[in-house]
Design a protein around this motif. Structure first.
Motif, mmCIF file in Angstrom:
data_model
loop_
_atom_site.group_PDB
_atom_site.id
_atom_site.type_symbol
_atom_site.label_atom_id
_atom_site.label_comp_id
_atom_site.label_asym_id
_atom_site.label_seq_id
_atom_site.Cartn_x
_atom_site.Cartn_y
_atom_site.Cartn_z
ATOM 1 N N VAL A 1 6.791 9.254 -3.659
ATOM 2 C CA VAL A 1 5.359 9.550 -3.727
ATOM 3 C C VAL A 1 4.880 10.162 -2.415
ATOM 4 C CG1 VAL A 1 3.049 8.543 -3.956
ATOM 5 C CG2 VAL A 1 4.904 7.766 -5.448
ATOM 6 N N ALA A 2 5.326 9.599 -1.292
ATOM 7 C CA ALA A 2 4.906 10.105 0.020
ATOM 8 C C ALA A 2 5.332 11.552 0.218
ATOM 9 C CB ALA A 2 5.480 9.228 1.121
ATOM 10 N N TYR A 3 6.459 11.927 -0.351
ATOM 11 C CA TYR A 3 6.938 13.314 -0.234
ATOM 12 C C TYR A 3 6.323 14.236 -1.287
ATOM 13 C CZ TYR A 3 10.538 12.431 3.312
ATOM 14 O OH TYR A 3 11.210 12.141 4.478
ATOM 15 N N GLY A 4 5.494 13.679 -2.169
ATOM 16 C CA GLY A 4 4.811 14.498 -3.157
ATOM 17 C C GLY A 4 5.634 14.834 -4.380
ATOM 18 N N ALA B 1 5.978 7.990 7.637
ATOM 19 C CA ALA B 1 5.754 6.585 7.987
ATOM 20 C C ALA B 1 4.282 6.216 7.800
ATOM 21 C CB ALA B 1 6.191 6.324 9.422
ATOM 22 N N LYS B 2 3.396 7.074 8.250
ATOM 23 C CA LYS B 2 1.956 6.823 8.114
ATOM 24 C C LYS B 2 1.550 6.779 6.646
ATOM 25 C CE LYS B 2 -2.533 8.742 9.558
ATOM 26 N NZ LYS B 2 -3.092 9.038 8.227
ATOM 27 N N LYS B 3 2.068 7.727 5.865
ATOM 28 C CA LYS B 3 1.720 7.794 4.446
ATOM 29 C C LYS B 3 2.209 6.557 3.699
ATOM 30 C CE LYS B 3 0.143 9.908 0.764
ATOM 31 N NZ LYS B 3 -1.312 10.037 0.547
ATOM 32 N N VAL B 4 3.436 6.130 3.982
ATOM 33 C CA VAL B 4 3.981 4.954 3.291
ATOM 34 C C VAL B 4 3.211 3.697 3.674
ATOM 35 C CG1 VAL B 4 5.996 3.448 3.087
ATOM 36 C CG2 VAL B 4 6.277 5.923 2.920
ATOM 37 N N ARG B 5 2.809 3.573 4.936
ATOM 38 C CA ARG B 5 2.019 2.409 5.343
ATOM 39 C C ARG B 5 0.711 2.333 4.559
ATOM 40 N NH1 ARG B 5 3.879 3.530 10.881
ATOM 41 N NH2 ARG B 5 5.437 1.936 11.389
ATOM 42 N N GLU B 6 0.125 3.476 4.294
ATOM 43 C CA GLU B 6 -1.094 3.501 3.490
ATOM 44 C C GLU B 6 -0.793 3.159 2.031
ATOM 45 O OE1 GLU B 6 -3.135 7.203 3.844
ATOM 46 O OE2 GLU B 6 -3.332 7.082 6.034
ATOM 47 N N ARG C 1 1.598 1.466 0.651
ATOM 48 C CA ARG C 1 2.001 0.082 0.373
ATOM 49 C C ARG C 1 0.801 -0.866 0.368
ATOM 50 N NH1 ARG C 1 4.742 -2.256 6.046
ATOM 51 N NH2 ARG C 1 2.842 -2.038 7.309
ATOM 52 N N ASN C 2 -0.304 -0.429 0.973
ATOM 53 C CA ASN C 2 -1.475 -1.277 1.156
ATOM 54 C C ASN C 2 -2.706 -0.651 0.509
ATOM 55 O OD1 ASN C 2 -2.836 -3.578 2.228
ATOM 56 N ND2 ASN C 2 -3.599 -2.319 3.927
ATOM 57 N N TYR C 3 -2.615 -0.414 -0.817
ATOM 58 C CA TYR C 3 -3.741 0.094 -1.603
ATOM 59 C C TYR C 3 -4.221 1.482 -1.165
ATOM 60 C CZ TYR C 3 -4.044 -4.828 -2.952
ATOM 61 O OH TYR C 3 -3.746 -6.094 -3.401
ATOM 62 N N GLY C 4 -3.339 2.255 -0.513
ATOM 63 C CA GLY C 4 -3.740 3.575 -0.039
ATOM 64 C C GLY C 4 -4.745 3.514 1.087
ATOM 65 N N SER C 5 -4.676 2.447 1.872
ATOM 66 C CA SER C 5 -5.713 2.167 2.865
ATOM 67 C C SER C 5 -5.220 2.305 4.304
ATOM 68 C CB SER C 5 -6.238 0.739 2.661
ATOM 69 O OG SER C 5 -7.138 0.377 3.676
ATOM 70 N N PRO C 6 -5.753 3.266 5.065
ATOM 71 C CA PRO C 6 -5.431 3.357 6.490
ATOM 72 C C PRO C 6 -6.243 2.367 7.317
ATOM 73 C CG PRO C 6 -6.869 5.158 5.893
ATOM 74 C CD PRO C 6 -6.587 4.402 4.622
ATOM 75 N N ASP D 1 -7.742 6.156 1.078
ATOM 76 C CA ASP D 1 -7.613 7.610 1.090
ATOM 77 C C ASP D 1 -6.717 8.143 -0.027
ATOM 78 O OD1 ASP D 1 -9.183 7.417 3.299
ATOM 79 O OD2 ASP D 1 -7.652 8.048 4.742
ATOM 80 N N SER D 2 -5.951 7.275 -0.661
ATOM 81 C CA SER D 2 -5.068 7.708 -1.744
ATOM 82 C C SER D 2 -4.961 6.595 -2.778
ATOM 83 C CB SER D 2 -3.677 8.060 -1.198
ATOM 84 O OG SER D 2 -3.103 6.954 -0.536
ATOM 85 N N LEU D 3 -4.439 6.943 -3.951
ATOM 86 C CA LEU D 3 -4.235 5.962 -5.007
ATOM 87 C C LEU D 3 -2.969 5.165 -4.672
ATOM 88 C CD1 LEU D 3 -5.020 8.186 -8.113
ATOM 89 C CD2 LEU D 3 -6.530 6.511 -7.032
ATOM 90 N N GLY D 4 -3.160 4.070 -3.959
ATOM 91 C CA GLY D 4 -2.022 3.339 -3.427
ATOM 92 C C GLY D 4 -1.538 2.211 -4.311
ATOM 93 N N TYR D 5 -0.722 1.357 -3.716
ATOM 94 C CA TYR D 5 -0.067 0.252 -4.411
ATOM 95 C C TYR D 5 -0.195 -1.013 -3.566
ATOM 96 C CZ TYR D 5 1.968 4.374 -6.581
ATOM 97 O OH TYR D 5 2.130 5.589 -7.204
#
Length: 363
Positions: free
Chosen positions: A69-72, A205-210, A212-217, A223-227
């Motif tokens: 997902v992070a790589y699109g 790394a930044k994208k995956v951290r977001e 994994r945590n509901y797309g939240s920085p 900022d994204s539809l996270g998990y």
């Protein structure tokens, strides 16, 4: 004599005192998700794997999925995967809406055949996911050369290979990024589910951290539809303890593997082949024989527990039968012939010798 396939209680008894201390430290901290234990483990494990970043997540399956997902990668994309692997590698691709494209293994190593990858590449191919199966590295040099030629991503599935080396370099840092699992039976196993992503790419790394945590920085900013896929503090604390003994545990596995290989030499059993550039960690010791089912039954009658990794290839599972209609003969052949013998850091050598003796006496 009773020989279990894997006695996790004995494995964890080695670090029981240290894990009890770690458990109490987490309880007393009052902080149980995304705290100091996770931060410390991520730092320690990335150093061990010689990567810049480690991001702890909920499972190994999540680790592969979140990287894709992070790589699109998504609908319309194809991702090359081994035909001979645990189904999680395929499921992660399917989760994104992309299509897994199976490539057969090398019959010596059972890892994806680098020579066969190029023929599977199409204009829709976006990535290759080599799996370091049974704890032995895939031929990453050859795979990376093909990927560079076609401008493809390489995502390692390193779920079975913590501590393994390819030409002296640890798995997990040999492609663009990697995913691993801390399922309790892994070489570096937690006391529950867990996984991680390894990368040298700060943006990934930044994208995956977001993700994994509901797309939240930032808290309450999405900022994204996270998990929701986070490695708990308690598991991170346990993993910090077990990381300290990983090399010793892998050394014990290597001794057992060498004993099996020497003891079964000259028999009609096909023992594992190790290329000169590989230093495996023997997550599994897998033999092959056309009489697999009879041998497994005989060993069970003699008190020896064995397993089959894996009895049904992914393409023959019900969830993929409508998507993969062609045969994959090498994966299908392996599914009828492979047998995993007992191996663990806590396994006594007398158990190893007993297994060898029983196999040699199999008629």
């Amino acid at each position: 004599m009773k020989v279990p396939f894997l006695d996790l209680k004995l494995v964890n008894d080695v670090t029981k005192s240290e894990m009890s201390t770690a458990f109490n430290r987490v309880i007393e901290s009052g902080w149980y998700i995304q705290g100091k234990e996770l931060e410390a483990f991520e730092s320690e494990f990335s150093a061990y794997c010689k990567t810049e970043y480690c991001i702890g997540v909920g499972t190994g399956l999540d680790a592969i999925h979140l990287l894709l997902v992070a790589y699109g990668i998504g609908p319309g994309d194809e991702v090359i995967v081994p035909s001979n692997t645990f189904i999680a590698t395929w499921l992660a691709v399917s989760r994104t809406g992309a299509t897994p494209v199976a490539v057969e293994p090398d019959l010596q190593t059972y890892n994806i055949s680098a020579e066969s990858i190029e023929a599977a590449i199409t204009p829709s191919t976006a990535a290759i996911i080599p799996v370091h199966l049974y704890g032995q590295p895939a031929d990453m040099g050859a795979i990376n050369t093909i990927a560079k030629k076609y401008k493809l991503l390489v995502i390692e599935d390193a779920a079975q290979s913590q501590g393994a080396l390819y030409r002296g370099q640890p798995t997990g840092g040999l492609g663009h990024s990697a995913a691993t699992s801390f399922y309790p039976g892994k070489n570096l196993g937690a006391l529950g589910d867990g996984g991680a992503i390894l990368t040298n790419d700060s943006s990934i790394a930044k994208k995956v951290r977001e993700l994994r945590n509901y797309g939240s920085p930032l808290k309450y900013q999405h900022d994204s539809l996270g998990y929701n896929s986070r490695l708990d503090e308690i598991q991170a604390a346990f993993l910090r303890v077990k990381l300290n003994v990983l090399d010793a545990a892998n050394g014990s596995r290597k001794q057992i593997a060498q004993r099996y290989t020497e003891g079964l030499k000259g028999s009609n059993i096909i023992t594992p082949f190790v290329p000169e550039w590989a230093n495996p960690v023997w997550h599994l010791y897998v033999i092959r024989t056309a009489d697999r089912d009879q041998l497994q039954k005989y060993l069970k009658e003699n008190g020896i527990e064995t397993l089959v990794h894996y009895p049904i290839p992914p393409h023959q599972q019900k969830c993929y039968t409508n998507e993969v209609t062609h045969t994959l003969p090498i994966a299908e052949k392996l599914a009828t012939e492979v047998l995993s013998l007992p191996i663990s850091p806590s396994m006594p050598m007398e158990h190893v010798d007993y297994v060898i003796d029983r196999i040699l006496n199999f008629k």
